[in-house]
Design a protein around this motif. Structure first.
Motif, PDB file in Angstrom:
ATOM      1  N   GLY A  29       0.768  -1.421  -0.089  1.00 33.56           N
ATOM      2  CA  GLY A  29      -0.018  -0.019  -0.124  1.00 33.56           C
ATOM      3  C   GLY A  29       0.833   1.202  -0.021  1.00 33.56           C
ATOM      4  N   GLU A  30       0.252   2.379   0.124  1.00 31.39           N
ATOM      5  CA  GLU A  30       0.899   3.743   0.246  1.00 31.39           C
ATOM      6  C   GLU A  30       1.295   4.412   1.611  1.00 31.39           C
ATOM      7  N   VAL A  31       2.362   4.839   1.893  1.00 30.34           N
ATOM      8  CA  VAL A  31       2.517   5.442   2.944  1.00 30.34           C
ATOM      9  C   VAL A  31       2.760   6.773   2.787  1.00 30.34           C
ATOM     10  N   PRO A  32       2.210   7.797   3.530  1.00 29.83           N
ATOM     11  CA  PRO A  32       2.204   9.292   3.328  1.00 29.83           C
ATOM     12  C   PRO A  32       3.492   9.709   3.863  1.00 29.83           C
ATOM     13  N   SER A  33       3.989  10.855   3.170  1.00 30.98           N
ATOM     14  CA  SER A  33       5.373  11.265   3.383  1.00 30.98           C
ATOM     15  C   SER A  33       5.537  11.928   4.917  1.00 30.98           C
ATOM     16  N   ALA A  34       4.448  12.147   5.313  1.00 29.57           N
ATOM     17  CA  ALA A  34       4.172  12.603   6.729  1.00 29.57           C
ATOM     18  C   ALA A  34       4.582  11.617   7.935  1.00 29.57           C
ATOM     19  N   GLN A  35       4.629  10.341   7.338  1.00 32.95           N
ATOM     20  CA  GLN A  35       4.996   9.190   8.324  1.00 32.95           C
ATOM     21  C   GLN A  35       6.177   8.561   7.914  1.00 32.95           C
ATOM     22  N   PHE A  36       6.866   9.102   6.819  1.00 32.01           N
ATOM     23  CA  PHE A  36       7.953   8.470   6.310  1.00 32.01           C
ATOM     24  C   PHE A  36       9.003   9.612   5.904  1.00 32.01           C
ATOM     25  N   TYR A  37       9.138  10.082   4.843  1.00 34.01           N
ATOM     26  CA  TYR A  37       9.913  11.113   4.259  1.00 34.01           C
ATOM     27  C   TYR A  37       9.402  12.154   3.437  1.00 34.01           C
ATOM     28  N   THR A  38       9.372  13.390   3.479  1.00 36.32           N
ATOM     29  CA  THR A  38       9.200  14.342   2.635  1.00 36.32           C
ATOM     30  C   THR A  38      10.223  14.406   1.534  1.00 36.32           C
ATOM     31  N   GLY A  39       9.766  14.878   0.191  1.00 31.61           N
ATOM     32  CA  GLY A  39      11.180  15.219  -0.506  1.00 31.61           C
ATOM     33  C   GLY A  39      12.121  15.937  -0.041  1.00 31.61           C
ATOM     34  N   LEU A  71      13.738  20.702  -6.708  1.00 34.48           N
ATOM     35  CA  LEU A  71      12.829  19.997  -5.599  1.00 34.48           C
ATOM     36  C   LEU A  71      11.396  20.181  -6.328  1.00 34.48           C
ATOM     37  N   LEU A  72      10.830  18.847  -6.141  1.00 35.76           N
ATOM     38  CA  LEU A  72       9.496  18.988  -6.702  1.00 35.76           C
ATOM     39  C   LEU A  72       8.448  18.009  -5.906  1.00 35.76           C
ATOM     40  N   ASN A  73       7.152  18.067  -5.854  1.00 36.70           N
ATOM     41  CA  ASN A  73       6.459  16.687  -5.346  1.00 36.70           C
ATOM     42  C   ASN A  73       6.745  16.419  -3.922  1.00 36.70           C
ATOM     43  N   ASP A  74       7.170  17.547  -3.326  1.00 31.21           N
ATOM     44  CA  ASP A  74       7.685  17.329  -1.780  1.00 31.21           C
ATOM     45  C   ASP A  74       6.964  16.598  -0.683  1.00 31.21           C
ATOM     46  N   THR A  75       5.423  16.754  -0.919  1.00 30.56           N
ATOM     47  CA  THR A  75       4.945  15.921   0.118  1.00 30.56           C
ATOM     48  C   THR A  75       4.020  14.773  -0.590  1.00 30.56           C
ATOM     49  N   GLU A  76       4.510  14.285  -1.735  1.00 35.11           N
ATOM     50  CA  GLU A  76       3.853  13.027  -2.390  1.00 35.11           C
ATOM     51  C   GLU A  76       4.542  11.944  -1.412  1.00 35.11           C
TER      52      GLU A  76
END
Length: 200
Positions: free
Chosen positions: A8-18, A32-37
């Protein structure tokens, strides 16, 4: 059957932002782009992989990623290997690029391995040569950023034969797109889609 799977998908807030993964790995060239994907979590032949849902940086060349020891991860062995430790879990991850060809060095048209075995199966539709049913139905453009805009092509690990100056990239206007570019070329179309791995 395929020795692969999708968690599944892990939000960047729970792992790493860009921004965070750039700082942690030292891959800071380009823009930098798509920082919060978020990240897509897979099982692949004995490893758990976190693959960025979209590229986090563009206009950077393969050489700059390699200079940060962030191309080969576990496949390079202990010398030059990039390992980061996530502060929230103390888990160590090997940092690398995805494998996008059937072997390294790659033949002229040899798309395969992680790109084909994993990304093919989380997108809408069925790609030619896909093995196994789809796990998810992401769109190429909106969800995965695979299109013709800046940073939409993904640098991969492999050297592209017959020129050792070229490296493989995947994903242009289609998921199955397969191409090559000089490792020193910081094309605005080429992006960094990091892959973090740990063995299970």
């Amino acid at each position: 059957i395929t020795d692969t799977g999708y968690y599944g998908e892990v939000p960047s807030a729970q792992f790493y932002t860009g921004t965070q993964i750039s700082t942690a790995t030292g891959v800071t060239s380009g823009t930098l782009l798509n920082d919060t994907e978020g990240w897509l979590k897979f099982y692949w032949h004995g490893q758990v992989l976190f693959i960025a849902k979209k590229t986090y940086r563009y206009n950077l060349n393969w050489d700059s990623i390699n200079s940060a020891n962030a191309v080969y991860g576990v496949n390079l062995g202990s010398t030059g290997k990039k390992t980061i430790t996530h502060s929230g879990s103390s888990t160590k991850y090997d940092v690398k690029l995805m494998k996008g060809a059937i072997k390294d060095p790659s033949p002229a048209s040899g798309g395969g391995r992680q790109w084909n075995e994993l990304l093919y199966r989380v997108c809408t539709g069925t790609e030619t040569g896909q093995v196994g049913a789809n796990w998810a139905g992401f769109t190429l453009d909106t969800d995965l950023g695979i299109n013709t805009s800046s940073g939409s092509h993904t640098w991969c690990q492999e050297v592209y034969q017959p020129s050792t100056a070229l490296r493989v990239y995947r994903g242009v206007a289609s998921l199955s797109s397969f191409g090559s570019l000089a490792s020193s070329d910081p094309s605005t179309n080429l992006g960094w889609r990091p892959c973090l791995a740990f063995s299970v």
